[in-house]
Design an enzyme around this catalytic site. Structure first.
Site, PDB file in Angstrom:
ATOM      1  N   LEU A   1       0.822  -1.204   0.000  1.00 56.55           N
ATOM      2  CA  LEU A   1       0.000   0.000   0.000  1.00 56.55           C
ATOM      3  C   LEU A   1       0.863   1.263   0.000  1.00 56.55           C
ATOM      4  O   LEU A   1       0.557   2.227  -0.708  1.00 56.55           O
ATOM      5  CB  LEU A   1      -0.969  -0.015   1.192  1.00 56.55           C
ATOM      6  CG  LEU A   1      -2.083   1.012   1.179  1.00 56.55           C
ATOM      7  CD1 LEU A   1      -2.845   1.042  -0.140  1.00 56.55           C
ATOM      8  CD2 LEU A   1      -3.045   0.766   2.333  1.00 56.55           C
TER       9      LEU A   1
ATOM     10  N   ILE B   1       2.086   1.874  -3.497  1.00 62.34           N
ATOM     11  CA  ILE B   1       1.017   2.403  -4.352  1.00 62.34           C
ATOM     12  C   ILE B   1       0.834   3.892  -4.077  1.00 62.34           C
ATOM     13  O   ILE B   1       0.699   4.702  -4.988  1.00 62.34           O
ATOM     14  CB  ILE B   1      -0.317   1.645  -4.103  1.00 62.34           C
ATOM     15  CG1 ILE B   1      -0.168   0.149  -4.407  1.00 62.34           C
ATOM     16  CG2 ILE B   1      -1.458   2.264  -4.876  1.00 62.34           C
ATOM     17  CD1 ILE B   1       0.352  -0.216  -5.751  1.00 62.34           C
ATOM     18  N   GLU B   2       0.799   4.250  -2.793  1.00 58.69           N
ATOM     19  CA  GLU B   2       0.616   5.657  -2.429  1.00 58.69           C
ATOM     20  C   GLU B   2       1.840   6.480  -2.820  1.00 58.69           C
ATOM     21  O   GLU B   2       1.729   7.658  -3.101  1.00 58.69           O
ATOM     22  CB  GLU B   2       0.338   5.785  -0.924  1.00 58.69           C
ATOM     23  CG  GLU B   2      -1.013   5.242  -0.503  1.00 58.69           C
ATOM     24  CD  GLU B   2      -2.184   5.983  -1.131  1.00 58.69           C
ATOM     25  OE1 GLU B   2      -2.110   7.216  -1.296  1.00 58.69           O
ATOM     26  OE2 GLU B   2      -3.177   5.320  -1.466  1.00 58.69           O
ATOM     27  N   SER B   3       2.998   5.888  -2.829  1.00 60.37           N
ATOM     28  CA  SER B   3       4.298   6.470  -3.139  1.00 60.37           C
ATOM     29  C   SER B   3       4.674   7.637  -2.222  1.00 60.37           C
ATOM     30  O   SER B   3       3.849   8.422  -1.807  1.00 60.37           O
ATOM     31  CB  SER B   3       4.454   6.826  -4.615  1.00 60.37           C
ATOM     32  OG  SER B   3       3.683   7.923  -4.973  1.00 60.37           O
TER      33      SER B   3
END
Length: 173
Positions: free
Chosen positions: A17, A20-22
């Site tokens: 996660l 994905i959020e970076s």
């Protein structure tokens, strides 16, 4: 009274996660992606941490200096807590770690209130519950719309979440 173990997000789920959020070490506007020096609605830092106006003021400009990945992870874990708590509170079925992670990732996107009313929750807790869907996979993948339109990005996300839930396959979408 129902008793279940209290789950926490696995390192594997957290890492996925967060990737994905970076990470962004400087504050930015989540609508434009541009770095900012003054608060705007959508002010963000770290791994998608929305900075409230009061938090901006309380930080005394600390975010302007930027934050480390370690600081961002602490913020991220704090942001994730209500979603972890929601799954622990609302899911009454025995679930595996990968199923827990997938549910947290889902509600991180759809929200706690929507999850609480969802056919996904009903079917996780009771696979033979009567819903508008023939099975849990269809109910899960129905969360693929934004403003009434099917979005490819949401379809990809739901497919990846379902792979975590059903096969313990942790992969980016």
């Amino acid at each position: 009274m129902h008793e279940t173990a209290s789950h926490r997000m696995s390192d594997q789920g957290m890492e996925l996660l967060m990737s994905i959020e970076s990470f962004r070490g400087k504050q930015y506007d989540d609508q434009t992606g541009a770095e900012i020096s003054d608060w705007v609605k959508g002010a963000t830092i770290g791994y998608g941490h929305l900075i409230s106006q009061s938090e901006w003021k309380q930080s005394g400009g600390e975010y302007k200096k930027g934050i480390s990945k370690e600081q961002a992870k602490v913020l991220f874990e704090k942001d994730l807590a209500p979603f972890v708590e929601s799954v622990n509170a609302k899911v009454t079925a025995d679930i595996t770690q990968n199923q827990f992670d997938a549910l947290v990732i889902l509600i991180f996107n759809i929200g706690v209130v929507s999850f609480g009313r969802s056919s996904v929750l009903k079917l996780v807790n009771n696979p033979s519950a009567q819903t508008g869907y023939p099975n849990l996979e269809r109910a899960w993948k129905a969360w693929n719309k934004s403003q009434g339109k099917v979005m490819k990005g949401l379809e990809n996300r739901r497919n990846a979440e379902w792979a975590i839930y059903s096969k313990s396959v942790y992969a980016r979408w």
